[in-house]
Design an enzyme around this catalytic site. Structure first.
Site, mmCIF file in Angstrom:
data_model
loop_
_atom_site.group_PDB
_atom_site.id
_atom_site.type_symbol
_atom_site.label_atom_id
_atom_site.label_comp_id
_atom_site.label_asym_id
_atom_site.label_seq_id
_atom_site.Cartn_x
_atom_site.Cartn_y
_atom_site.Cartn_z
ATOM 1 C CE1 TYR A 142 -3.278 -2.744 0.053
ATOM 2 C CE2 TYR A 142 -3.905 -2.113 2.271
ATOM 3 C CZ TYR A 142 -4.091 -2.898 1.157
ATOM 4 O OH TYR A 142 -5.099 -3.822 1.132
ATOM 5 C CE LYS A 190 1.505 -18.422 -1.536
ATOM 6 N NZ LYS A 190 0.799 -19.694 -1.288
ATOM 7 C CG ASP A 222 -2.050 -20.371 0.468
ATOM 8 O OD1 ASP A 222 -1.304 -20.237 1.448
ATOM 9 O OD2 ASP A 222 -1.692 -20.957 -0.570
ATOM 10 C CG ASP A 246 -7.254 -4.390 3.717
ATOM 11 O OD1 ASP A 246 -8.315 -4.365 4.372
ATOM 12 O OD2 ASP A 246 -7.051 -3.629 2.754
ATOM 13 C CG ASP A 250 -12.574 -6.600 5.721
ATOM 14 O OD1 ASP A 250 -12.507 -6.117 6.866
ATOM 15 O OD2 ASP A 250 -12.627 -5.910 4.694
#
Length: 355
Positions: A142, A190, A222, A246, A250
Site C-alpha cells: 500500500y 507467503k 492461503d 486487510d 474482513d
C-alpha cells in the site's frame, strides 16, 4: 483523569455512529469521574470536498494534540465509482496512519452468545472463538514505490517493500500480546513465494528466543484463509503484513455474524486511534439505522489500550452485551423483532452505564 479526544466522524454513517460513541464516553466520564474534552476534525470525502485534501494538516494537528482518536469511517460512491479520480478518501486513511505512526492495527474477533446463530458458520465451529490479528499498517504494497502505469496505460505495477525494523516492532507487539493471552503466536506469510515474506519469517524466528514462553507457528496466508473458517478456535494472536491483514481480518469478521459489531485499534508509539471495522455504508447515511455497536466497542478499546482503564472498558462492553441480550439493537440484527434507531441504541447504552 483528564482526556483530550480527537473525533474524526468521516463519511457516510461515520458521524452517526461517532455520535453514539460520544454519548457512551461521556457517560463513562460522568460515572468514573473523568474530565473528557472533544475536538472534531474532517477526514475522507468530507475533507476532499472542503479542502481538496483527504487528510488536511489541520486535522493532523488535532490528532497529534490529542490523547486518543475516535474515527468513524471514510468512503463515498462518487469517488468509488470513478477509477480515474486523482484524490480518494482512502488516501486520507493511509496518510493518517503514516503521519501518526500507527503501525499496528489490532482487530479482535470473538462471538456474542446472544448472536452466535447469526454467523453463517456452524455453532460448534465458532463458539468460544477468541483471537486477535495484529496487521502491519504503514509498510507493504500500500505504500511501496514505485507504483503506477506505463505511458500507454496498458501495464500497472505496485511494489511490496518491508524493512526489518518495520517487521520487528510489529512482531514484538505480537509476542507481548501473546504473553498476556494463551501464549500462541501465528506468523502469517507467503514465504514460499515472496521475498518480503521470507524476511518476515526470518525476523520472527530471530525474536523467538527472547520469548521462550510463547509458542510460535508459521502458516501461509492461503492456509490461514481456509483455517479461519474451519477451525477459528485454533488461533490466539496472529501477525501479518498489510495486504494479507486487510483481507483476512474482513474474512474473520463473518465469524461474529456482523461487521457492525467488531471494533479495532490502530496503535503506534504516541497517538492511538480507535475505529469500527465496517465502512461508510453511504446507503444508510442520515437514516438513523446504522449499527453503532462496533464504534461503541472501539471506545471500550480506547479506555483499555490508550488509558489502561479496564473497569471503564468493561462497563461499556457489559452494556453492549446487555443491549444484545435484551434486543436493543438496530435493524441489521433485529431479526424481525423491534428495531431501534441508531440514536436510541446510543441513548440506551449511555443510560445503562449510568445506572
Amino acid at each position: 483523569m483528564e482526556m483530550n479526544l480527537a473525533l474524526l466522524p468521516g463519511d457516510g454513517i461515520g458521524p452517526e455512529v461517532i455520535d453514539q460513541a460520544v454519548k457512551v464516553v461521556k457517560a463513562v466520564g460522568k460515572k468514573f469521574g473523568h474530565t473528557i474534552t472533544f475536538k472534531e476534525a474532517i477526514v475522507g470525502a468530507a475533507a476532499i470536498d472542503a479542502t481538496g485534501n483527504p487528510y488536511p494538516d489541520e486535522t493532523h494537528e488535532v490528532c497529534v494534540q490529542s490523547d486518543a482518536v475516535l474515527f468513524g469511517a471514510i468512503g463515498d460512491p462518487k469517488y468509488d465509482n470513478d477509477p480515474k479520480a486523482k484524490v480518494r478518501p482512502e488516501q486520507g486513511l493511509l496518510a493518517m496512519r503514516k503521519k501518526l505512526g500507527l503501525f499496528s492495527n489490532v482487530r479482535p474477533t470473538f462471538t456474542f452468545p446472544s448472536l452466535i446463530h447469526k454467523s453463517p458458520l456452524k455453532k460448534d465451529r465458532i463458539e468460544g472463538t477468541d483471537f486477535v490479528f495484529l496487521r502491519e499498517l504503514t509498510g507493504g504494497i500500500y505504500f511501496g514505490e514505485p507504483r503506477g502505469r506505463n505511458e500507454q496505460g496498458t501495464k500497472a505495477f505496485d511494489t511490496n517493500v518491508y524493512t526489518k525494523e518495520e517487521i520487528t516492532r510489529l512482531a514484538r507487539m505480537g509476542f507481548e500480546f501473546a504473553q498476556k493471552r494463551r501464549k500462541l503466536l501465528t506468523c502469517v506469510d507467503k514465504a514460499n513465494v515472496l521475498a518480503t515474506s521470507r524476511l518476515w519469517r526470518e525476523t520472527v524466528q530471530e525474536l523467538e528466543p527472547e520469548y521462550p514462553d510463547v509458542k510460535v507457528e508459521y502458516e501461509f496466508v492461503d492456509a490461514v484463509a481456509m483455517r479461519l473458517i474451519q477451525w477459528p478456535k485454533a488461533y490466539d494472536v496472529l501477525i501479518t503484513e498489510n495486504l494479507f491483514g486487510d483481507i483476512l481480518t474482513d474474512e474473520a469478521s463473518v465469524i461474529s455474524g456482523s461487521m457492525g459489531l467488531m471494533p479495532s485499534a490502530s496503535l503506534g508509539t504516541d497517538v492511538k486511534l480507535f475505529e469500527p471495522i465496517h465502512g461508510s455504508y453511504p446507503q444508510a447515511a442520515g437514516k438513523d439505522i446504522a449499527n453503532p455497536l462496533a464504534t461503541v466497542l472501539s471506545a471500550a478499546m480506547m479506555f483499555e489500550y490508550a488509558f489502561d482503564l479496564k473497569e471503564e472498558a468493561k462497563a461499556i462492553s457489559d452494556a453492549v452485551n446487555l443491549s444484545l441480550a435484551e434486543g436493543i439493537v438496530t435493524e441489521d440484527i433485529a431479526e424481525g423483532e423491534k428495531a431501534y434507531k441508531t440514536s436510541e441504541v446510543g441513548d440506551w447504552l449511555a443510560e445503562q452505564i449510568l445506572k
